[in-house]
Scaffold this motif. Structure first.
Motif, short mmCIF file in Angstrom:
data_model
loop_
_atom_site.label_atom_id
_atom_site.label_comp_id
_atom_site.label_asym_id
_atom_site.label_seq_id
_atom_site.Cartn_x
_atom_site.Cartn_y
_atom_site.Cartn_z
N LEU A 353 -0.56 -7.49 -3.78
CA LEU A 353 -1.79 -6.92 -4.30
C LEU A 353 -1.22 -5.91 -5.49
O LEU A 353 -2.00 -5.65 -6.42
CB LEU A 353 -2.48 -5.87 -3.29
CG LEU A 353 -3.99 -5.90 -3.37
CD1 LEU A 353 -4.62 -7.15 -3.43
CD2 LEU A 353 -4.57 -4.88 -2.37
N VAL A 354 -0.33 -5.19 -5.50
CA VAL A 354 0.21 -4.06 -6.36
C VAL A 354 0.52 -4.81 -7.62
O VAL A 354 0.19 -4.54 -8.84
CB VAL A 354 1.39 -3.40 -5.91
CG1 VAL A 354 1.94 -2.55 -7.03
CG2 VAL A 354 1.00 -2.30 -4.72
N VAL A 391 -9.00 0.40 -5.45
CA VAL A 391 -8.31 1.58 -5.36
C VAL A 391 -6.99 1.63 -6.21
O VAL A 391 -6.79 2.73 -7.13
CB VAL A 391 -7.79 1.96 -3.82
CG1 VAL A 391 -7.09 3.27 -3.84
CG2 VAL A 391 -9.18 2.14 -3.03
N LEU A 392 -6.29 0.65 -6.30
CA LEU A 392 -4.90 0.67 -6.91
C LEU A 392 -5.50 0.56 -8.48
O LEU A 392 -4.59 1.27 -9.35
CB LEU A 392 -4.18 -0.33 -6.59
CG LEU A 392 -3.62 -0.55 -4.98
CD1 LEU A 392 -2.63 -1.69 -4.79
CD2 LEU A 392 -2.73 0.79 -4.83
N GLU A 393 -6.29 -0.47 -8.76
CA GLU A 393 -6.64 -0.44 -10.14
C GLU A 393 -7.25 0.91 -10.88
O GLU A 393 -6.74 1.47 -11.85
CB GLU A 393 -7.56 -1.38 -10.47
CG GLU A 393 -7.11 -2.88 -10.28
CD GLU A 393 -7.92 -3.89 -10.29
OE1 GLU A 393 -7.78 -4.88 -10.37
OE2 GLU A 393 -9.35 -3.48 -10.30
N ASN A 394 -8.12 1.65 -9.96
CA ASN A 394 -8.57 3.16 -10.44
C ASN A 394 -7.40 4.07 -10.81
O ASN A 394 -7.50 4.70 -11.59
CB ASN A 394 -9.66 3.38 -9.50
CG ASN A 394 -10.99 2.82 -9.50
OD1 ASN A 394 -11.22 2.13 -10.68
ND2 ASN A 394 -11.72 2.79 -8.55
N ARG A 417 4.97 4.61 -10.96
CA ARG A 417 5.49 4.11 -9.91
C ARG A 417 4.83 3.62 -8.59
O ARG A 417 3.84 4.71 -8.26
CB ARG A 417 6.89 5.12 -9.54
CG ARG A 417 7.69 4.54 -8.19
CD ARG A 417 8.55 5.40 -7.69
NE ARG A 417 8.02 6.87 -7.31
CZ ARG A 417 8.91 7.64 -6.98
NH1 ARG A 417 10.44 7.58 -6.82
NH2 ARG A 417 8.34 8.76 -6.57
N PHE A 418 5.12 2.71 -7.96
CA PHE A 418 4.37 2.40 -6.70
C PHE A 418 5.44 2.29 -5.70
O PHE A 418 6.38 1.64 -5.84
CB PHE A 418 3.49 1.15 -6.84
CG PHE A 418 2.36 0.93 -7.74
CD1 PHE A 418 1.01 1.10 -7.42
CD2 PHE A 418 2.77 0.77 -8.97
CE1 PHE A 418 0.10 1.20 -8.45
CE2 PHE A 418 1.67 0.68 -10.04
CZ PHE A 418 0.36 1.14 -9.72
N ALA A 419 5.25 2.99 -4.70
CA ALA A 419 6.30 2.99 -3.29
C ALA A 419 5.58 3.07 -2.16
O ALA A 419 4.39 3.38 -2.07
CB ALA A 419 7.12 4.11 -3.57
N ALA A 420 6.11 2.28 -1.05
CA ALA A 420 5.39 2.45 0.29
C ALA A 420 6.26 2.32 1.36
O ALA A 420 7.47 1.77 1.21
CB ALA A 420 4.26 1.14 0.31
N ILE A 421 6.17 2.92 2.47
CA ILE A 421 6.84 2.87 3.76
C ILE A 421 6.14 2.95 4.98
O ILE A 421 4.79 3.27 4.74
CB ILE A 421 7.82 4.28 3.68
CG1 ILE A 421 7.11 5.56 3.68
CG2 ILE A 421 8.92 4.40 2.71
CD1 ILE A 421 7.84 6.87 4.07
N ARG A 422 6.60 2.39 6.22
CA ARG A 422 5.86 2.27 7.01
C ARG A 422 6.46 3.35 8.11
O ARG A 422 7.42 3.95 8.28
CB ARG A 422 6.11 1.09 7.99
CG ARG A 422 5.52 -0.07 7.35
CD ARG A 422 5.83 -1.41 8.24
NE ARG A 422 5.18 -2.49 7.40
CZ ARG A 422 5.82 -3.40 6.73
NH1 ARG A 422 7.11 -3.30 6.55
NH2 ARG A 422 5.29 -4.43 6.15
#
Length: 514
Positions: A353-354, A391-394, A417-422
């Motif tokens: 999606l990103v 949301v990501l596009e906005n 930058r796009f980052a993600a963790i659980r």
């Protein structure tokens, strides 16, 4: 509670709100009526004066009873002193002329000396003590004293009474008979003087208390009431908001609270009106835009038949984008009709999606901005992918607009930058950039509708829509403070969304066991 009209119905909003306030005022008894002279301050003044007059009345009764008792005791004491001075209580009665002078000096008709040996009287010629009415100098109770005092106050002038002193059994007692007229005149004189003093005190207290109540209570309360009535007639008019006087008492705090409430209400009504106008405009535009997109979809279907490899690769993405746009237009019209569809949550890959959001952003900004994706593959979330994509596009569009308009900080390249963790059944997504960030005075309001944070050309709804979509999918969004030592030291948005494991664990916790 007030029966306020819906925010979206702005055409009749102000009259409906005024009617609701009028109904509330009628229900609570605070209708917009002309001012009456006997209001709150008048009632407080009347109660205060009532208590003052009651206290002075009780003091008057006590003073009048004490005057009567003192007058009678003085009369008995004067008679006893005269008898002792002229030795009238001896074995030989004084001559008639001396007896008359003793009685006249004391102002009585007769004096009787009662001893264990017998009774001796000094009587004016032609007067009979037996016709006099017997009274007591000391009454047994306070109420009996009041009764005797008022009996004397309203008695006919010229009444003859007799009173005796209270002594021990082995001592002589004095009994005097006299005309009660001087006592009656004394009681009326005390009453007149006390009445004049009471009226003077009541007048002074009335003026001082009325001035104090007018200054401290009546005028501020009338100002509050007038402002509430005036604001209720036009609550969307911010100029009718009350200006707090700065008092430190309860009325001053009420003015401050009312000012905050009125400003908030005026702001909400202005936003509601603007949202309603915007919603009507969007509904009309989307109605026509849906037809245009349908035609564009037919053209894109024709592009899919072109044997060009580039067209074959881009045509499905164009078709998917047009399908999403048509579906969004339809959902917008559905929302305008009052039927908001819930999010369609399912499992999806955040990294994919990103990547789609970055491709759309690169198509708008070109090669001027670098996009760094620090998300591991197969990073699954449990939410509506269309909502999260919006949301990501906005957020990426806002960051790109800020970078293009104001540039990066400290000469750094323009980058996002796009980052993600659980963590603990949740996914923590961070979107940051190298831009200037948000001023401190705007950070608390960036998620409010119509707050234009990056560009004055937009409607100011991007971040508000993003926050609403995240919340509807069971997540949360916040603006995190920038890290000074971080390369991406601009705006940092943190988004929390449920993972499939976290959503399953929550559902198992909520649902009862079979």
């Amino acid at each position: 509670m007030l029966d306020l009209p819906a925010r979206s119905q702005t055409g009749a909003q102000a009259p409906a709100l005024a009617e609701a306030l009028a109904r509330h005022a009628k229900f609570t008894g605070v209708a917009a009526l002309p001012w009456r002279g006997f209001g709150l301050a008048g009632r407080v003044l009347a109660v205060t004066l009532g208590f003052i007059l009651l206290a002075m009345g009780l003091f008057y009764l006590t003073r009048l009873v004490a005057f009567r008792e003192m007058w009678l005791h003085n009369k008995i004491a004067a008679a006893q002193t005269a008898v002792e001075a002229f030795n009238a209580d001896g074995a030989t009665p004084p001559p008639a002329d001396l007896s008359r002078r003793i009685l006249n000096s004391v102002g009585v008709k007769s004096i009787a000396i009662v001893t264990p040996a017998g009774r001796r009287e000094l009587v004016l010629p032609g007067f009979s003590p037996d016709a006099a009415e017997a009274i007591a100098a000391d009454d047994s109770s306070y109420f009996e004293g009041i009764e005797a005092t008022f009996h004397a106050l309203f008695a006919a002038r010229g009444r003859i009474v007799k009173v005796a002193s209270t002594t021990l059994p082995d001592q002589a007692a004095i009994e005097v008979t006299f005309d009660e007229t001087p006592l009656i005149e004394g009681l009326w004189r005390v009453s007149h003087n006390f009445l004049n003093i009471s009226l003077t005190i009541a007048g002074v207290v009335t003026c001082v208390l009325w001035a104090a109540l007018w200054s401290m209570v009546l005028r501020p309360v009338r100002r509050l009431t007038s402002n509430i009535i005036a604001f209720g007639e036009s609550p969307q008019d911010a100029s009718r908001v009350i200006a707090a006087s700065g008092r430190r008492n309860e009325i001053g705090r009420a003015e401050t609270a009312l000012s905050v409430m009125q400003r908030s209400l005026a702001h909400e009504l202005a936003q509601g009106k603007r949202l309603a106008e915007l919603g009507m405009a969007v509904a009309r535009i989307n109605h026509d835009l849906r037809n245009m997109l349908s035609a564009a979809q037919l053209i894109s279907d024709r592009l899919a038949t072109i044997p060009d490899p580039l067209a074959q690769r881009l045509a499905p993405r164009l078709v998917a984008t047009l399908d999403r746009a048509i579906q969004f237009c339809q959902s917008t019209l559905t929302y305008g009709a009052g039927r908001e569809l819930p999010p369609s949550r399912r499992r999806f890959d955040l990294s994919e999606l990103v990547r789609q959001a970055v491709e759309s952003a690169q198509a708008e900004s070109g090669e001027a901005i670098d996009y760094d994706i620090d998300i591991p593959p197969r990073f699954d979330l449990y939410a509506d992918p269309d909502h999260i994509l919006r949301v990501l596009e906005n957020l990426s569009r806002n960051a790109a607009q800020a970078l293009m308009a104001k540039g990066a900080e400290d000469g750094r390249p323009k980058a996002i930058r796009f980052a993600a963790i659980r963590t603990d059944g949740l996914a923590l997504i961070e979107i940051s950039d190298t831009g200037p960030g948000f001023p401190a005075d705007q950070a608390a309001r960036i998620f409010e509708p119509f707050h234009k944070s990056t560009s004055q050309a937009g409607a100011g709804l991007g971040l508000a829509i993003a926050a609403d979509l995240v919340t509807r999918n069971g997540g949360a969004i916040a603006l995190a403070p920038a890290k000074a030592d971080d390369y991406y030291c601009g705006a940092r948005f943190l988004i929390k969304l449920p993972t499939p494991e976290g959503a399953a664990r929550k559902a198992a916790h909520i649902l009862p066991e079979a």
